[in-house]
Structures are given as structure tokens and as C-alpha cells.
Design a protein around this motif. Structure first.
Motif, PDB file in Angstrom:
ATOM      1  N   THR A  61      26.014  33.853  33.303  1.00  0.00           N
ATOM      2  CA  THR A  61      26.827  34.692  34.186  1.00  0.00           C
ATOM      3  C   THR A  61      25.938  35.273  35.281  1.00  0.00           C
ATOM      4  O   THR A  61      24.705  35.235  35.170  1.00  0.00           O
ATOM      5  CB  THR A  61      27.467  35.851  33.397  1.00  0.00           C
ATOM      6  N   PRO A  62      26.538  35.848  36.317  1.00  0.00           N
ATOM      7  CA  PRO A  62      25.705  36.531  37.325  1.00  0.00           C
ATOM      8  C   PRO A  62      24.835  37.628  36.693  1.00  0.00           C
ATOM      9  O   PRO A  62      23.668  37.778  37.073  1.00  0.00           O
ATOM     10  CB  PRO A  62      26.735  37.107  38.297  1.00  0.00           C
ATOM     11  N   LEU A  63      25.371  38.347  35.732  1.00  0.00           N
ATOM     12  CA  LEU A  63      24.576  39.368  35.028  1.00  0.00           C
ATOM     13  C   LEU A  63      23.416  38.702  34.281  1.00  0.00           C
ATOM     14  O   LEU A  63      22.292  39.216  34.271  1.00  0.00           O
ATOM     15  CB  LEU A  63      25.460  40.156  34.057  1.00  0.00           C
ATOM     16  N   GLY A  64      23.676  37.546  33.665  1.00  0.00           N
ATOM     17  CA  GLY A  64      22.625  36.808  32.967  1.00  0.00           C
ATOM     18  C   GLY A  64      21.532  36.335  33.907  1.00  0.00           C
ATOM     19  O   GLY A  64      20.347  36.364  33.567  1.00  0.00           O
ATOM     20  N   ARG A  65      21.928  35.915  35.108  1.00  0.00           N
ATOM     21  CA  ARG A  65      20.934  35.501  36.106  1.00  0.00           C
ATOM     22  C   ARG A  65      20.023  36.674  36.477  1.00  0.00           C
ATOM     23  O   ARG A  65      18.805  36.521  36.554  1.00  0.00           O
ATOM     24  CB  ARG A  65      21.627  34.954  37.357  1.00  0.00           C
ATOM     25  N   ARG A  66      20.627  37.831  36.704  1.00  0.00           N
ATOM     26  CA  ARG A  66      19.826  39.022  37.042  1.00  0.00           C
ATOM     27  C   ARG A  66      18.916  39.409  35.883  1.00  0.00           C
ATOM     28  O   ARG A  66      17.740  39.732  36.075  1.00  0.00           O
ATOM     29  CB  ARG A  66      20.738  40.192  37.425  1.00  0.00           C
ATOM     30  N   GLU A  67      19.448  39.362  34.674  1.00  0.00           N
ATOM     31  CA  GLU A  67      18.660  39.702  33.481  1.00  0.00           C
ATOM     32  C   GLU A  67      17.463  38.757  33.338  1.00  0.00           C
ATOM     33  O   GLU A  67      16.350  39.181  33.045  1.00  0.00           O
ATOM     34  CB  GLU A  67      19.547  39.627  32.237  1.00  0.00           C
ATOM     35  N   PHE A  68      17.701  37.464  33.555  1.00  0.00           N
ATOM     36  CA  PHE A  68      16.605  36.498  33.458  1.00  0.00           C
ATOM     37  C   PHE A  68      15.526  36.786  34.499  1.00  0.00           C
ATOM     38  O   PHE A  68      14.339  36.856  34.166  1.00  0.00           O
ATOM     39  CB  PHE A  68      17.122  35.064  33.610  1.00  0.00           C
ATOM     40  N   ILE A  69      15.920  36.957  35.751  1.00  0.00           N
ATOM     41  CA  ILE A  69      14.938  37.232  36.807  1.00  0.00           C
ATOM     42  C   ILE A  69      14.200  38.533  36.505  1.00  0.00           C
ATOM     43  O   ILE A  69      12.966  38.598  36.642  1.00  0.00           O
ATOM     44  CB  ILE A  69      15.602  37.267  38.202  1.00  0.00           C
ATOM     45  N   ALA A  86      24.667  33.603  20.719  1.00  0.00           N
ATOM     46  CA  ALA A  86      25.761  34.502  20.315  1.00  0.00           C
ATOM     47  C   ALA A  86      25.524  35.904  20.862  1.00  0.00           C
ATOM     48  O   ALA A  86      26.450  36.552  21.385  1.00  0.00           O
ATOM     49  CB  ALA A  86      25.892  34.525  18.790  1.00  0.00           C
ATOM     50  N   LYS A  87      24.286  36.374  20.770  1.00  0.00           N
ATOM     51  CA  LYS A  87      23.953  37.709  21.286  1.00  0.00           C
ATOM     52  C   LYS A  87      24.070  37.736  22.812  1.00  0.00           C
ATOM     53  O   LYS A  87      24.590  38.709  23.380  1.00  0.00           O
ATOM     54  CB  LYS A  87      22.542  38.087  20.846  1.00  0.00           C
ATOM     55  N   LEU A  88      23.620  36.696  23.477  1.00  0.00           N
ATOM     56  CA  LEU A  88      23.744  36.619  24.938  1.00  0.00           C
ATOM     57  C   LEU A  88      25.212  36.650  25.354  1.00  0.00           C
ATOM     58  O   LEU A  88      25.568  37.274  26.359  1.00  0.00           O
ATOM     59  CB  LEU A  88      23.070  35.354  25.470  1.00  0.00           C
ATOM     60  N   GLU A  89      26.056  36.001  24.564  1.00  0.00           N
ATOM     61  CA  GLU A  89      27.483  35.998  24.876  1.00  0.00           C
ATOM     62  C   GLU A  89      28.093  37.383  24.635  1.00  0.00           C
ATOM     63  O   GLU A  89      28.862  37.875  25.460  1.00  0.00           O
ATOM     64  CB  GLU A  89      28.206  34.927  24.051  1.00  0.00           C
ATOM     65  N   THR A  90      27.696  38.027  23.551  1.00  0.00           N
ATOM     66  CA  THR A  90      28.164  39.388  23.265  1.00  0.00           C
ATOM     67  C   THR A  90      27.742  40.345  24.379  1.00  0.00           C
ATOM     68  O   THR A  90      28.517  41.216  24.779  1.00  0.00           O
ATOM     69  CB  THR A  90      27.592  39.876  21.913  1.00  0.00           C
ATOM     70  N   ASP A  91      26.527  40.139  24.887  1.00  0.00           N
ATOM     71  CA  ASP A  91      26.004  40.990  25.959  1.00  0.00           C
ATOM     72  C   ASP A  91      26.518  40.586  27.344  1.00  0.00           C
ATOM     73  O   ASP A  91      26.085  41.149  28.347  1.00  0.00           O
ATOM     74  CB  ASP A  91      24.465  40.946  25.963  1.00  0.00           C
ATOM     75  N   LYS A  92      27.399  39.584  27.380  1.00  0.00           N
ATOM     76  CA  LYS A  92      28.022  39.107  28.627  1.00  0.00           C
ATOM     77  C   LYS A  92      27.008  38.504  29.617  1.00  0.00           C
ATOM     78  O   LYS A  92      27.203  38.529  30.819  1.00  0.00           O
ATOM     79  CB  LYS A  92      28.848  40.198  29.286  1.00  0.00           C
ATOM     80  N   LEU A  93      25.915  37.969  29.056  1.00  0.00           N
ATOM     81  CA  LEU A  93      24.912  37.299  29.889  1.00  0.00           C
ATOM     82  C   LEU A  93      25.204  35.807  30.000  1.00  0.00           C
ATOM     83  O   LEU A  93      24.722  35.147  30.921  1.00  0.00           O
ATOM     84  CB  LEU A  93      23.511  37.544  29.334  1.00  0.00           C
ATOM     85  N   VAL A  94      25.977  35.287  29.047  1.00  0.00           N
ATOM     86  CA  VAL A  94      26.466  33.910  29.108  1.00  0.00           C
ATOM     87  C   VAL A  94      27.928  33.904  28.672  1.00  0.00           C
ATOM     88  O   VAL A  94      28.387  34.823  27.994  1.00  0.00           O
ATOM     89  CB  VAL A  94      25.655  32.925  28.222  1.00  0.00           C
ATOM     90  N   THR A  95      28.625  32.875  29.092  1.00  0.00           N
ATOM     91  CA  THR A  95      29.976  32.615  28.601  1.00  0.00           C
ATOM     92  C   THR A  95      29.967  31.206  28.019  1.00  0.00           C
ATOM     93  O   THR A  95      28.998  30.459  28.179  1.00  0.00           O
ATOM     94  CB  THR A  95      31.028  32.698  29.732  1.00  0.00           C
ATOM     95  N   SER A  96      31.055  30.860  27.346  1.00  0.00           N
ATOM     96  CA  SER A  96      31.124  29.520  26.777  1.00  0.00           C
ATOM     97  C   SER A  96      32.552  29.006  26.855  1.00  0.00           C
ATOM     98  O   SER A  96      33.501  29.778  27.018  1.00  0.00           O
ATOM     99  CB  SER A  96      30.652  29.526  25.325  1.00  0.00           C
ATOM    100  N   ARG A  97      32.651  27.700  26.758  1.00  0.00           N
ATOM    101  CA  ARG A  97      33.956  27.058  26.653  1.00  0.00           C
ATOM    102  C   ARG A  97      33.812  25.938  25.630  1.00  0.00           C
ATOM    103  O   ARG A  97      32.718  25.395  25.425  1.00  0.00           O
ATOM    104  CB  ARG A  97      34.428  26.527  27.996  1.00  0.00           C
ATOM    105  N   VAL A  98      34.912  25.608  24.997  1.00  0.00           N
ATOM    106  CA  VAL A  98      34.915  24.513  24.029  1.00  0.00           C
ATOM    107  C   VAL A  98      35.485  23.289  24.720  1.00  0.00           C
ATOM    108  O   VAL A  98      36.531  23.357  25.368  1.00  0.00           O
ATOM    109  CB  VAL A  98      35.741  24.895  22.782  1.00  0.00           C
ATOM    110  N   GLU A  99      34.776  22.189  24.589  1.00  0.00           N
ATOM    111  CA  GLU A  99      35.193  20.938  25.213  1.00  0.00           C
ATOM    112  C   GLU A  99      35.478  19.917  24.124  1.00  0.00           C
ATOM    113  O   GLU A  99      34.614  19.631  23.292  1.00  0.00           O
ATOM    114  CB  GLU A  99      34.081  20.440  26.140  1.00  0.00           C
ATOM    115  N   GLN A 100      36.704  19.405  24.122  1.00  0.00           N
ATOM    116  CA  GLN A 100      37.099  18.390  23.140  1.00  0.00           C
ATOM    117  C   GLN A 100      36.468  17.049  23.516  1.00  0.00           C
ATOM    118  O   GLN A 100      36.301  16.741  24.698  1.00  0.00           O
ATOM    119  CB  GLN A 100      38.623  18.260  23.096  1.00  0.00           C
ATOM    120  N   GLN A 101      36.128  16.254  22.491  1.00  0.00           N
ATOM    121  CA  GLN A 101      35.549  14.929  22.710  1.00  0.00           C
ATOM    122  C   GLN A 101      36.330  13.909  21.889  1.00  0.00           C
ATOM    123  O   GLN A 101      36.737  14.204  20.770  1.00  0.00           O
ATOM    124  CB  GLN A 101      34.081  14.904  22.273  1.00  0.00           C
ATOM    125  N   ASP A 102      36.517  12.735  22.422  1.00  0.00           N
ATOM    126  CA  ASP A 102      37.219  11.680  21.702  1.00  0.00           C
ATOM    127  C   ASP A 102      36.397  11.206  20.512  1.00  0.00           C
ATOM    128  O   ASP A 102      35.253  10.786  20.674  1.00  0.00           O
ATOM    129  CB  ASP A 102      37.507  10.485  22.626  1.00  0.00           C
TER     130      ASP A 102
END
Length: 180
Positions: free
Chosen positions: A73-81, A46-62
Motif C-alpha cells: 500500500t502507499p503506507l507500506g511504501r512509506r514505511e519501507f523507505i 499477516a502482520k503487514l496486512e493487519t497494519d495496512k502496509l499490504v493488501t491481498s487478493r485471492v486469485e483462482q487457478q484452473d
């Protein structure tokens, strides 16, 4: 390394759900780096998403609840490295086996022998798992890490095999043997 960093590391390679991140960090190939509980992963995501280091999508399942899939995200990749440039902490090593060995002199020899054999069998299983992992990974860094882990486990196994008699000798004679 903290939970935030391990989440970014896992997402660096592929998108994943929180459940998949936890499974990889406790049972999978990332379990050798840091342990991350569900209680720590979801707030970190949740914090990573707030900081725009990750994004998310909801996927429906049967026939199942929808799942939330996280992507770095690209910013998350840079932050990790960038996090890999930070001073590394000491490796943490805790072992119930070593606590047992510490008090071998208070235990019956037969029990010490059984626990040593169990440890050798456990290490054999772990070494076989490392061998299995090695066949699934072709990246040079992955193979280096797998071989490092395998070498540590093999050394521990060989040490136990070579010196188990010393620890058994420290233990108390079994009650039946002592009565004779």
C-alpha cells in the motif's frame, strides 16, 4: 534487516505470493540481503496486512488451489523507505569453507586441494550468475549492487587461486605419499 522489511522490499517492485517472496529471498536476487523462511514470511505478511502496509487478493487457478497475492500500500511504501533510514546492522558472513580452511592442517593435502578447486568452481558459477543478472537489470542501483557482489566473489576467487598452495602446504601429506 528483518523479514518484514524484505517482504516490503520485494512488494515495492511488484505484487507477489508468499511463495514467490520466499523464492526471491532464498534463491533469487533478494537472497543476497536476508534469508526468510516460509515460517517467518507468512506471519510477517499477516502482520503487514493487519497494519495496512499490504493488501491481498485471492486469485483462482484452473486445476490448482487458489493463491493469495500481496500488494504494498502507499503506507507500506512509506514505511519501507522510512526503514532504510534506520541504522544498518553489520553484514553477516558465515562460511563452512572457512571452517574447513581453519582445520586444513588436520586434513590430507589431496582433500584440501579438492575442496579449494570446488570452491573456485563454485565462485566461478556465482560470478557467471552475477554476469547473467547484470544483463537483466538496467537500473543503476541494481547494477551497482550486482557489480559489488561480483567484485567480492571475484576477489575471493582470486585470493584462493593465488594462495591455495599455502593452505595445501599446511595440510598433512596424503597417506600414500607419507608411506614412501
Amino acid at each position: 534487516m528483518n523479514v518484514r522489511t524484505i517482504c516490503l522490499a520485494i512488494l515495492y517492485d511488484a505484487e507477489a505470493t508468499g511463495y514467490e517472496i520466499r523464492k526471491l529471498s532464498t534463491e533469487g536476487e533478494y537472497s543476497y540481503f536476508v534469508d526468510a523462511s516460509f515460517g517467518a514470511i507468512y506471519p510477517a505478511l499477516a502482520k503487514l496486512e493487519t497494519d495496512k502496509l499490504v493488501t491481498s487478493r485471492v486469485e483462482q487457478q484452473d486445476g490448482k488451489p487458489a493463491k493469495k497475492i500481496y500488494m504494498i500500500t502507499p503506507l507500506g511504501r512509506r514505511e519501507f523507505i522510512n526503514s532504510l533510514f534506520e541504522q544498518l546492522g553489520e553484514d553477516e558472513y558465515r562460511s563452512e569453507f572457512l571452517l574447513f580452511a581453519r582445520f586444513a592442517s588436520e586434513l590430507p593435502q589431496s582433500l584440501v586441494q579438492v575442496r579449494l578447486r570446488e570452491r573456485v568452481a563454485s565462485l566461478d558459477t556465482a560470478i557467471a550468475e552475477m554476469d547473467r543478472l547484470a544483463t537483466n537489470h538496467t537500473q543503476p542501483a541494481d547494477r551497482w549492487i550486482i557489480e559489488y557482489g561480483r567484485s567480492c566473489m571475484a576477489f575471493a576467487r582470486d585470493h584462493i587461486e593465488a594462495h591455495m598452495g599455502e593452505l595445501i602446504a599446511l595440510a598433512r601429506p596424503d597417506a600414500a605419499a607419507a608411506a614412501e
